[in-house]
Design a protein around this motif. Sequence first.
Motif, PDB file in Angstrom:
ATOM      1  N   ILE A   1       0.845  -1.206   0.000  1.00 40.28           N
ATOM      2  CA  ILE A   1       0.000   0.000   0.000  1.00 40.28           C
ATOM      3  C   ILE A   1       0.871   1.243   0.000  1.00 40.28           C
ATOM      4  N   PHE A   2       0.578   2.134  -0.932  1.00 37.89           N
ATOM      5  CA  PHE A   2       1.312   3.390  -1.082  1.00 37.89           C
ATOM      6  C   PHE A   2       0.267   4.508  -1.105  1.00 37.89           C
ATOM      7  N   SER A   3       0.224   5.316  -0.043  1.00 33.28           N
ATOM      8  CA  SER A   3      -0.827   6.329   0.012  1.00 33.28           C
ATOM      9  C   SER A   3      -0.438   7.455   0.949  1.00 33.28           C
ATOM     10  N   ALA A   4      -0.828   8.667   0.584  1.00 36.86           N
ATOM     11  CA  ALA A   4      -0.572   9.838   1.424  1.00 36.86           C
ATOM     12  C   ALA A   4      -1.611  10.897   1.093  1.00 36.86           C
ATOM     13  N   ASN A   5      -1.895  11.763   2.031  1.00 38.05           N
ATOM     14  CA  ASN A   5      -2.741  12.929   1.761  1.00 38.05           C
ATOM     15  C   ASN A   5      -2.366  14.014   2.752  1.00 38.05           C
ATOM     16  N   PHE A   6      -3.155  15.092   2.810  1.00 37.65           N
ATOM     17  CA  PHE A   6      -2.749  16.174   3.710  1.00 37.65           C
ATOM     18  C   PHE A   6      -3.737  16.389   4.861  1.00 37.65           C
ATOM     19  N   VAL A   7      -4.599  15.394   5.100  1.00 39.80           N
ATOM     20  CA  VAL A   7      -5.496  15.539   6.237  1.00 39.80           C
ATOM     21  C   VAL A   7      -5.276  14.463   7.299  1.00 39.80           C
ATOM     22  N   GLU A   8      -4.366  13.546   7.044  1.00 39.05           N
ATOM     23  CA  GLU A   8      -4.235  12.379   7.898  1.00 39.05           C
ATOM     24  C   GLU A   8      -2.779  11.925   7.893  1.00 39.05           C
ATOM     25  N   MET A   9      -2.279  11.458   9.060  1.00 33.35           N
ATOM     26  CA  MET A   9      -0.878  11.028   9.131  1.00 33.35           C
ATOM     27  C   MET A   9      -0.660   9.582   8.689  1.00 33.35           C
ATOM     28  N   LEU A  10      -1.531   8.688   9.101  1.00 33.60           N
ATOM     29  CA  LEU A  10      -1.226   7.251   9.014  1.00 33.60           C
ATOM     30  C   LEU A  10      -2.024   6.574   7.900  1.00 33.60           C
ATOM     31  N   THR A  11      -2.062   7.220   6.740  1.00 35.09           N
ATOM     32  CA  THR A  11      -2.943   6.773   5.669  1.00 35.09           C
ATOM     33  C   THR A  11      -2.793   5.298   5.296  1.00 35.09           C
ATOM     34  N   PRO A  12      -1.572   4.766   5.134  1.00 36.32           N
ATOM     35  CA  PRO A  12      -1.488   3.350   4.738  1.00 36.32           C
ATOM     36  C   PRO A  12      -2.170   2.419   5.747  1.00 36.32           C
ATOM     37  N   LEU A  13      -2.116   2.782   7.031  1.00 33.82           N
ATOM     38  CA  LEU A  13      -2.776   1.956   8.041  1.00 33.82           C
ATOM     39  C   LEU A  13      -4.290   2.030   7.867  1.00 33.82           C
ATOM     40  N   THR A  14      -4.777   3.240   7.620  1.00 35.05           N
ATOM     41  CA  THR A  14      -6.221   3.415   7.418  1.00 35.05           C
ATOM     42  C   THR A  14      -6.700   2.606   6.219  1.00 35.05           C
ATOM     43  N   VAL A  15      -5.934   2.669   5.123  1.00 34.01           N
ATOM     44  CA  VAL A  15      -6.327   1.958   3.901  1.00 34.01           C
ATOM     45  C   VAL A  15      -6.330   0.452   4.150  1.00 34.01           C
ATOM     46  N   ALA A  16      -5.281  -0.054   4.809  1.00 36.53           N
ATOM     47  CA  ALA A  16      -5.190  -1.499   5.086  1.00 36.53           C
ATOM     48  C   ALA A  16      -6.367  -1.958   5.939  1.00 36.53           C
ATOM     49  N   GLU A  17      -6.665  -1.198   6.974  1.00 33.73           N
ATOM     50  CA  GLU A  17      -7.779  -1.553   7.856  1.00 33.73           C
ATOM     51  C   GLU A  17      -9.109  -1.508   7.104  1.00 33.73           C
ATOM     52  N   TYR A  18      -9.294  -0.447   6.323  1.00 35.31           N
ATOM     53  CA  TYR A  18     -10.557  -0.258   5.597  1.00 35.31           C
ATOM     54  C   TYR A  18     -10.801  -1.416   4.635  1.00 35.31           C
ATOM     55  N   LEU A  19      -9.720  -1.859   3.980  1.00 35.96           N
ATOM     56  CA  LEU A  19      -9.849  -2.955   3.019  1.00 35.96           C
ATOM     57  C   LEU A  19      -9.840  -4.321   3.698  1.00 35.96           C
ATOM     58  N   GLY A  20      -9.446  -4.360   4.968  1.00 35.05           N
ATOM     59  CA  GLY A  20      -9.370  -5.639   5.673  1.00 35.05           C
ATOM     60  C   GLY A  20      -8.249  -6.511   5.149  1.00 35.05           C
ATOM     61  N   ILE A  21      -7.077  -5.914   4.963  1.00 33.22           N
ATOM     62  CA  ILE A  21      -5.931  -6.683   4.473  1.00 33.22           C
ATOM     63  C   ILE A  21      -4.725  -6.462   5.376  1.00 33.22           C
ATOM     64  N   ASN A  22      -3.739  -7.343   5.252  1.00 29.04           N
ATOM     65  CA  ASN A  22      -2.517  -7.273   6.064  1.00 29.04           C
ATOM     66  C   ASN A  22      -1.312  -7.151   5.139  1.00 29.04           C
ATOM     67  N   PRO A  23      -1.020  -5.948   4.684  1.00 31.40           N
ATOM     68  CA  PRO A  23       0.043  -5.805   3.687  1.00 31.40           C
ATOM     69  C   PRO A  23       1.429  -6.148   4.229  1.00 31.40           C
ATOM     70  N   THR A  24       2.313  -6.560   3.320  1.00 31.52           N
ATOM     71  CA  THR A  24       3.701  -6.835   3.701  1.00 31.52           C
ATOM     72  C   THR A  24       4.582  -5.609   3.500  1.00 31.52           C
ATOM     73  N   TYR A  25       4.059  -4.604   2.788  1.00 27.36           N
ATOM     74  CA  TYR A  25       4.860  -3.404   2.532  1.00 27.36           C
ATOM     75  C   TYR A  25       3.956  -2.186   2.517  1.00 27.36           C
ATOM     76  N   MET A  26       4.366  -1.145   3.262  1.00 22.69           N
ATOM     77  CA  MET A  26       3.589   0.096   3.292  1.00 22.69           C
ATOM     78  C   MET A  26       4.515   1.290   3.137  1.00 22.69           C
ATOM     79  N   ASP A  27       4.011   2.310   2.439  1.00 22.10           N
ATOM     80  CA  ASP A  27       4.786   3.518   2.196  1.00 22.10           C
ATOM     81  C   ASP A  27       3.844   4.714   2.294  1.00 22.10           C
ATOM     82  N   GLY A  28       4.071   5.547   3.305  1.00 20.32           N
ATOM     83  CA  GLY A  28       3.252   6.746   3.490  1.00 20.32           C
ATOM     84  C   GLY A  28       4.038   8.018   3.291  1.00 20.32           C
ATOM     85  N   THR A  29       5.119   7.903   2.529  1.00 21.71           N
ATOM     86  CA  THR A  29       5.940   9.078   2.219  1.00 21.71           C
ATOM     87  C   THR A  29       5.077  10.211   1.699  1.00 21.71           C
TER      88      THR A  29
END
Lengths: 155, 381
Positions: free
Chosen positions: B52-80
Motif C-alpha cells: 500500500i502506497f498512500s498519502a494525503n494532507f489531512v491524515e498522518m497514518l494513511t497506509p494503516l487506514t487503507v489497510a484496515e478499511y480494506l481488511g488486508i494485512n500488507p507486507t509493505y507500506m509507504d506513506g511518504t
Amino acid sequence: MLKSFACHQSPEVKEAVLDNNKNNTASAVPGPLHIYEENLAKGEFKIQQCKDCGQHVFYPRYLCHHCGSTDLKWVAVSGRGSVYSTSVVRQRPEKGGDYNLSLIDLEEGPRMLSRVIDVAPDEVTIGMEVSAHVGMINDLPAVVFYNKEQGNKEW
Amino acid sequence: MVDSLRGSAAVVGVGLTEFGRLPDRTHMEIMADAISKAIADAGINKNEIDGIFSANFVEMLTPLTVAEYLGINPTYMDGTNTGGSVFVNSMQSAAAALSLGLCNVALICYGSNSATGPFTHPPAMHTVEDVYRPRNPISPYALAAKRHMHEFGTTKEQLAEVAVSARAWAQLNPAATMRDPLTIEDVVNARMIVDPLGLLDCCLVSDGGAAMIMVRKDRAKDFPKQPVYMLGVGSRTDHNLISCMPDLTTTAAKESAAAAFAMAGVTPKDIDVVELYDAFTINTILFLEDMGFCEKGEGGSFVSNGNIAPGGSLPVNTNGGGLSCVHPGMYGMFLMIEAVQQLRAECGDRQIKGAKLAACNGNGGFLASQVTAVFGTEETL
C-alpha cells in the motif's frame, strides 16, 4: 481527524508525564530560530555565517547547508539587498488590503521572503535595490525592506 | 543498477471516481470508491493486494487506514509525503518494492473531499516566512511566474494559452469538471489573486479519488487489461521554502526528467503524450522547458497558438489537467492514470491515435519535489 492523538496528548497527561521526568532536563540552549527571533525582538537583524567555509546561512540552521559544518556564528548584515522576484497578494480592503510579497537577495548571499513596504505593492520591481529594517507585521517583529532609492538610509 | 527497473513493473488496474462535488463522503470513502474500481479493472480480489502506497494532507497514518478499511494485512507500506508529486514517487517505490519481492500486488491510492469537506490547512511549517503571510501555495508560483516573465519576456497571454489549451482538452473529456468555452481574454481579465496569477491561472478545487494497481513484469499479462509498463522514473528536490529554490525559472524536473528519460532510453521527441502537474499555468511552461520539450525560456511561445491543445504538435494534459478536469489537492495520481488510459487507447474523443509512449511530471510543495515517469506499451519494452 486524529482525535485519538488529541486524547493521548491531553494537557493533563502530558503534564503528569513531564513531571515524572522532571530530573531529566537536557541542555537549555535555544535553537537557532529562537535566537533569530530574540535578536529581532531587540531590533537586530542577524544571520549566521559558517566559520569553516565562510558562507552565510539563512534561514537559521544548526548546520551550514553549504559545507555541513556545525561551527556557525551570528553576524550583522549590511542590510542591502535587491528584489529577485515580487508579487502582490490581493486582499479585500476590509481584511487589510493588498500587500507586497518579495524575494530579496541579501548582499551577503542568502535570499529571503519578505515585503517591500514603502512602495505601492504593485510598483515593486525586480532588481530594485532595497534596505532591511526591523519592523512589525501583525504585532510580530519582522525584517521588512524599504526601497532605498526613495531616500531612506537607515540601514 | 537502477536501470534494472526499466520495464520491471506494469500498471494492470486503474480506478477514478467522479470529479467535482461529492458531498457527504469522507476522503477515505472517496478513496475506497476509486480502489474498488481499480480492483475491478485489474480483475483481482482485494486480498491479493499486499503493498500500500498512500498519502494525503489531512491524515498522518494513511497506509494503516487503507489497510484496515480494506481488511488486508500488507507486507509493505509507504506513506511518504512529498506533496502532490508523491504518487509518481510512490510508483517509483512500488516498482522497487515489487522488484525486490517486498510485495507482489501494489496499490497506490488517493482520495480527497477538498471541495465539500471541512477546509483543512496542511500542518504549519513553522518557518521564518510565516510572519509575511504568503498566500500558499499560490504565492510561490506567482513569484516564479513573475521571474520567468522578467527573464524571458513570458506574457500573461502565454500563461493564458495553457489554461485555454487545458480547457479545449477538457471539452473532449466527459469526466472533466470544467467544459465551458474559455478564451485568452477570459483568463487574462480574471480577478487577480496573487500577481501575476489570476483566478483562471489557478487549478480547480475538487473532490475526487484515484487508484492504481501495479505488478511485476512477469505477471503483467495475467490480467484482463493491456498492461502499461513503467519504462523510466526519476525523483529530485532542491528546496522546500520558495526562498531556498536556487533558480525560480528552473525546477528540479530538469534532473528528474533527464533521469527518467535515460532509464527509459528515450528522448522527449519520442514521447506521444505528456501529462504535467498544472496546479498553475506557469507550471506547464516550466516543466515543458525543464523536461526538454523546448528550450529554457521558450515555453511561452511553445504553448502559444494552440500548440499543446487538441490538434497541436504536442498533446499536453489530455484529460483537461488540474486546470479544467480535476484537482483534489494532490493531483499526481491523475497524471499517471490519464497516461495509462491513453496507452490503453481508452480515451474516446481525446485519444491520441497510436500513442505508445507517455511522460508524466509530478510536482510537490512549492515547485519543490519533481518526479518524472515514462510509461510505454508492450512494444516499447
